[in-house]
Design a protein around this motif. Sequence first.
Motif, PDB file in Angstrom:
ATOM      1  N   ARG A  22       0.725  -1.315   0.015  1.00  0.00           N
ATOM      2  CA  ARG A  22       0.183  -0.158   0.105  1.00  0.00           C
ATOM      3  C   ARG A  22       0.808   1.271   0.019  1.00  0.00           C
ATOM      4  O   ARG A  22       0.645   2.101  -0.759  1.00  0.00           O
ATOM      5  CB  ARG A  22      -0.995   0.127   1.285  1.00  0.00           C
ATOM      6  N   GLN A  23       1.759   1.547   0.974  1.00  0.00           N
ATOM      7  CA  GLN A  23       2.858   2.559   0.815  1.00  0.00           C
ATOM      8  C   GLN A  23       3.513   2.614  -0.356  1.00  0.00           C
ATOM      9  O   GLN A  23       3.776   3.930  -0.778  1.00  0.00           O
ATOM     10  CB  GLN A  23       3.662   2.473   2.272  1.00  0.00           C
ATOM     11  N   SER A  24       3.885   1.737  -0.927  1.00  0.00           N
ATOM     12  CA  SER A  24       4.830   1.700  -2.113  1.00  0.00           C
ATOM     13  C   SER A  24       4.032   2.292  -3.440  1.00  0.00           C
ATOM     14  O   SER A  24       4.377   3.075  -4.096  1.00  0.00           O
ATOM     15  CB  SER A  24       5.191   0.287  -2.521  1.00  0.00           C
ATOM     16  N   GLU A  25       2.603   1.801  -3.390  1.00  0.00           N
ATOM     17  CA  GLU A  25       1.893   2.218  -4.669  1.00  0.00           C
ATOM     18  C   GLU A  25       1.492   3.678  -4.345  1.00  0.00           C
ATOM     19  O   GLU A  25       1.398   4.275  -5.367  1.00  0.00           O
ATOM     20  CB  GLU A  25       0.491   1.172  -4.453  1.00  0.00           C
ATOM     21  N   GLN A  26       1.076   3.982  -3.155  1.00  0.00           N
ATOM     22  CA  GLN A  26       0.755   5.539  -2.937  1.00  0.00           C
ATOM     23  C   GLN A  26       2.105   6.569  -3.387  1.00  0.00           C
ATOM     24  O   GLN A  26       1.809   7.578  -3.894  1.00  0.00           O
ATOM     25  CB  GLN A  26       0.775   5.939  -1.529  1.00  0.00           C
ATOM     26  N   VAL A  27       3.346   5.946  -3.140  1.00  0.00           N
ATOM     27  CA  VAL A  27       4.517   7.034  -3.577  1.00  0.00           C
ATOM     28  C   VAL A  27       4.359   6.928  -5.031  1.00  0.00           C
ATOM     29  O   VAL A  27       4.477   7.969  -5.586  1.00  0.00           O
ATOM     30  CB  VAL A  27       5.895   6.045  -2.997  1.00  0.00           C
ATOM     31  N   LYS A  28       4.257   5.813  -5.859  1.00  0.00           N
ATOM     32  CA  LYS A  28       4.451   5.982  -7.244  1.00  0.00           C
ATOM     33  C   LYS A  28       3.289   6.776  -7.766  1.00  0.00           C
ATOM     34  O   LYS A  28       3.519   7.453  -8.778  1.00  0.00           O
ATOM     35  CB  LYS A  28       4.410   4.289  -7.828  1.00  0.00           C
ATOM     36  N   GLU A  29       2.164   6.660  -7.199  1.00  0.00           N
ATOM     37  CA  GLU A  29       0.917   7.347  -7.686  1.00  0.00           C
ATOM     38  C   GLU A  29       1.119   8.824  -7.625  1.00  0.00           C
ATOM     39  O   GLU A  29       0.687   9.787  -8.460  1.00  0.00           O
ATOM     40  CB  GLU A  29      -0.314   6.878  -7.096  1.00  0.00           C
ATOM     41  N   TYR A  30       1.714   9.385  -6.474  1.00  0.00           N
ATOM     42  CA  TYR A  30       2.161  10.540  -6.278  1.00  0.00           C
ATOM     43  C   TYR A  30       3.068  11.192  -7.125  1.00  0.00           C
ATOM     44  O   TYR A  30       2.826  12.303  -7.614  1.00  0.00           O
ATOM     45  CB  TYR A  30       2.289  11.015  -4.819  1.00  0.00           C
ATOM     46  N   CYS A  31       4.197  10.600  -7.352  1.00  0.00           N
ATOM     47  CA  CYS A  31       5.038  11.008  -8.186  1.00  0.00           C
ATOM     48  C   CYS A  31       4.761  11.268  -9.501  1.00  0.00           C
ATOM     49  O   CYS A  31       4.659  12.031 -10.284  1.00  0.00           O
ATOM     50  CB  CYS A  31       6.365  10.132  -8.222  1.00  0.00           C
ATOM     51  N   ASN A  32       3.834  10.195 -10.097  1.00  0.00           N
ATOM     52  CA  ASN A  32       3.322  10.184 -11.692  1.00  0.00           C
ATOM     53  C   ASN A  32       2.423  11.313 -11.713  1.00  0.00           C
ATOM     54  O   ASN A  32       2.349  12.132 -12.601  1.00  0.00           O
ATOM     55  CB  ASN A  32       2.758   9.008 -11.890  1.00  0.00           C
ATOM     56  N   LYS A  33       1.541  11.719 -10.459  1.00  0.00           N
ATOM     57  CA  LYS A  33       0.586  12.606 -10.674  1.00  0.00           C
ATOM     58  C   LYS A  33       1.089  14.034 -10.704  1.00  0.00           C
ATOM     59  O   LYS A  33       0.640  15.025 -11.347  1.00  0.00           O
ATOM     60  CB  LYS A  33      -0.324  12.555  -9.564  1.00  0.00           C
ATOM     61  N   HIS A  34       2.312  14.305  -9.879  1.00  0.00           N
ATOM     62  CA  HIS A  34       2.743  15.695  -9.535  1.00  0.00           C
ATOM     63  C   HIS A  34       4.079  15.803 -10.260  1.00  0.00           C
ATOM     64  O   HIS A  34       4.906  16.844 -10.144  1.00  0.00           O
ATOM     65  CB  HIS A  34       3.117  15.936  -8.143  1.00  0.00           C
ATOM     66  N   ASN A  35       4.371  14.858 -11.482  1.00  0.00           N
ATOM     67  CA  ASN A  35       5.737  14.940 -12.048  1.00  0.00           C
ATOM     68  C   ASN A  35       7.028  15.027 -11.531  1.00  0.00           C
ATOM     69  O   ASN A  35       7.933  15.787 -11.565  1.00  0.00           O
ATOM     70  CB  ASN A  35       5.570  16.167 -13.175  1.00  0.00           C
ATOM     71  N   PRO A  74      20.989  16.046  -2.051  1.00  0.00           N
ATOM     72  CA  PRO A  74      20.539  17.758  -2.525  1.00  0.00           C
ATOM     73  C   PRO A  74      19.192  18.015  -2.220  1.00  0.00           C
ATOM     74  O   PRO A  74      18.262  17.278  -2.190  1.00  0.00           O
ATOM     75  CB  PRO A  74      21.090  17.802  -3.940  1.00  0.00           C
ATOM     76  N   THR A  75      19.147  19.113  -1.587  1.00  0.00           N
ATOM     77  CA  THR A  75      17.781  19.883  -1.428  1.00  0.00           C
ATOM     78  C   THR A  75      17.841  21.269  -2.449  1.00  0.00           C
ATOM     79  O   THR A  75      18.764  21.568  -2.743  1.00  0.00           O
ATOM     80  CB  THR A  75      17.636  20.297  -0.045  1.00  0.00           C
ATOM     81  N   PRO A  76      16.388  21.466  -2.672  1.00  0.00           N
ATOM     82  CA  PRO A  76      15.020  20.844  -2.203  1.00  0.00           C
ATOM     83  C   PRO A  76      14.780  19.614  -2.759  1.00  0.00           C
ATOM     84  O   PRO A  76      15.217  19.438  -3.814  1.00  0.00           O
ATOM     85  CB  PRO A  76      14.083  22.258  -2.384  1.00  0.00           C
ATOM     86  N   CYS A  77      13.918  18.914  -2.050  1.00  0.00           N
ATOM     87  CA  CYS A  77      13.648  17.493  -2.420  1.00  0.00           C
ATOM     88  C   CYS A  77      12.439  17.300  -1.781  1.00  0.00           C
ATOM     89  O   CYS A  77      11.923  17.974  -0.678  1.00  0.00           O
ATOM     90  CB  CYS A  77      14.636  16.476  -2.162  1.00  0.00           C
ATOM     91  N   TYR A  78      11.828  16.155  -2.092  1.00  0.00           N
ATOM     92  CA  TYR A  78      10.674  15.571  -1.543  1.00  0.00           C
ATOM     93  C   TYR A  78      10.856  14.375  -0.595  1.00  0.00           C
ATOM     94  O   TYR A  78      11.561  13.590  -1.080  1.00  0.00           O
ATOM     95  CB  TYR A  78       9.435  15.355  -2.392  1.00  0.00           C
ATOM     96  N   LEU A  79      10.065  14.237   0.585  1.00  0.00           N
ATOM     97  CA  LEU A  79      10.141  13.073   1.131  1.00  0.00           C
ATOM     98  C   LEU A  79       8.647  12.679   1.552  1.00  0.00           C
ATOM     99  O   LEU A  79       7.623  13.294   1.976  1.00  0.00           O
ATOM    100  CB  LEU A  79      10.727  13.128   2.813  1.00  0.00           C
ATOM    101  N   LEU A  80       8.360  11.382   0.844  1.00  0.00           N
ATOM    102  CA  LEU A  80       6.901  11.134   0.774  1.00  0.00           C
ATOM    103  C   LEU A  80       6.700   9.742   1.651  1.00  0.00           C
ATOM    104  O   LEU A  80       7.530   8.952   1.638  1.00  0.00           O
ATOM    105  CB  LEU A  80       6.707  10.486  -0.787  1.00  0.00           C
ATOM    106  N   LEU A  81       5.787   9.794   2.514  1.00  0.00           N
ATOM    107  CA  LEU A  81       5.227   8.980   3.523  1.00  0.00           C
ATOM    108  C   LEU A  81       3.864   8.918   3.727  1.00  0.00           C
ATOM    109  O   LEU A  81       3.218   9.907   3.258  1.00  0.00           O
ATOM    110  CB  LEU A  81       6.058   9.174   4.842  1.00  0.00           C
ATOM    111  N   GLU A  82       3.304   7.687   4.311  1.00  0.00           N
ATOM    112  CA  GLU A  82       1.953   7.683   4.152  1.00  0.00           C
ATOM    113  C   GLU A  82       1.338   8.832   5.346  1.00  0.00           C
ATOM    114  O   GLU A  82       0.265   9.231   4.875  1.00  0.00           O
ATOM    115  CB  GLU A  82       1.661   6.390   4.796  1.00  0.00           C
TER     116      GLU A  82
END
Length: 552
Positions: A22-35, A74-82
Amino acid sequence: MKAYSYIRFSKQSQAQGDSYRRQSEQVKEYCNKHNLILSNQTFEDLGISAYSGDNISTGALSLFIEGVKSKAIPTPCYLLLENLDRLSRAEIKRATMLFLDLLDRNVTLVTLSDSKVYDSNSEMVDVMQAIMILNRGWEESETKSKRVRAAKQAKRETTLAGETKFTGNCPKWLKLNKETQTFEEIPEFVDTLKRIFDMRSKGYGIVKILKTLNEEGTIAFGSKTVKDENGQPVKDKKTGKIKKVPSQWSQTTVVNYLKSKAVIGEFQLRQDGVPIGDPIPNYFPTVIEPELFYRVQDTFGKVTRGRTATFRNPLVGLLSCHVCGGPIKFDHVAPRKGRRHAPKKYLRCKSTYEKKHKCFDGMINFTGVLNSVIALTAYLNFSKINSEDHDALTAKLSKLDIQKKGIEDKLKNYSAAIADGLNTSIVIDDMNKLSTELEQIKVDIETTKASLSSIQPSESLEGIEKLDLETEQGRRNLNLFLKQYVEKIQVDKNNVYITFFSQQIPHPVCAPLGLNYSDPEVLEDRIDQTDMALNIDSYFEFDEPPVKDSLI
């Protein structure tokens, strides 16, 4: 912009469920949606607690934090978590400092369950809301922790009362029957365990036991988790479950089984690794007889070095030089060519051999030393020695038990006084001293129990005269038998000095080399001469000569 995923759950068992997927799929979906560009470098704390803060201090999250601080990430960057509780469930001050520090370092935090974004430009109301969520996570974990501790305490009390089993976790040779709340033996594992104890009782070293188990293809107990180079569990790509492989035998495993009191039924309750109360007897089924268990424990106090695969020296672990007290070198070939008179098996003082100092010239015929040792032990009346030693050790054990109960009563009285408000430094110091004394008495009790067991001769050894010293097992049996009664054997050029464990023979018995000990009259005369100083003649019997003309 590059994004990094952080996946965490507290228990390894959650890897078998839907949490990781579940957590893995949420990460991929968000990255695809927000480029966003999802980094190949992922950070996973699988089975790591956020309540204790282990993920921050030693987990994968700590690697991400250090990477950001050192500019490796390197920053800025994103950290994605559930959710934010994946980041931390630690007490609010620590969790808030972590949250704000990441924002200050241009790390954008995204909680995928609600698509909430937190960065250095977030409104104060959003930051406050995040802090409240973090605090709620800590409160939930704190409440759960208290409930778990209370439940465990209640279960400890029922376990101590004998009403239930504290946990389904048990030694690998047993399994818990949940319906009857009893432990049942796994026959093939119990048979292996008995074989390990049998080999050790016959004088096998740990390496020899390990080699035998592997050569026979004996299956080790249980299984182990496959981990990657970072120490993280490896998952099966098809099933998503954590990979497990059959356990392998190791020296540590064998020693742990041999020293585990679970084999004689004992269970020790612990809290945070600290023992609570006395061990509970008969908690597990007894699979090894206590007499055999304590006899095996006694072998660990008599470490032998330099063992070979064929176990040529039946006096290994006992020999030393009478002159310097140092080790004796045993060999089974002549020291150099051209010395036909050299014995096939001989002894030398190691210090003399290495030219550190000179104790005596030349070599000592090993056969003569062995014949002298066997003669003295073969004629000994062990039943009488054991009887008198048994009485002395039993009296000592009784005295130790009384001392143990006295200290335990004092500690209970002190505990009651503290509960009533008497909490002075003097009382605490006394309790610490008594606790240290109690632990030492417990060690003395176990040592005495082991000594009581060790004075019983090996069941497989009916008589020294029946041993076949041409075989490896015969030599091992003799070595094991001698170590039950003999503390050390010292030699010089002319004599053998045997020191017995028995309190009935308090001084070394000297046996000159070169005498015909196959004649009991020669040995009896020697004992009579020694007896003037030691008074030990009643512990020898010369009715039937058990010593052969040629033993090896």
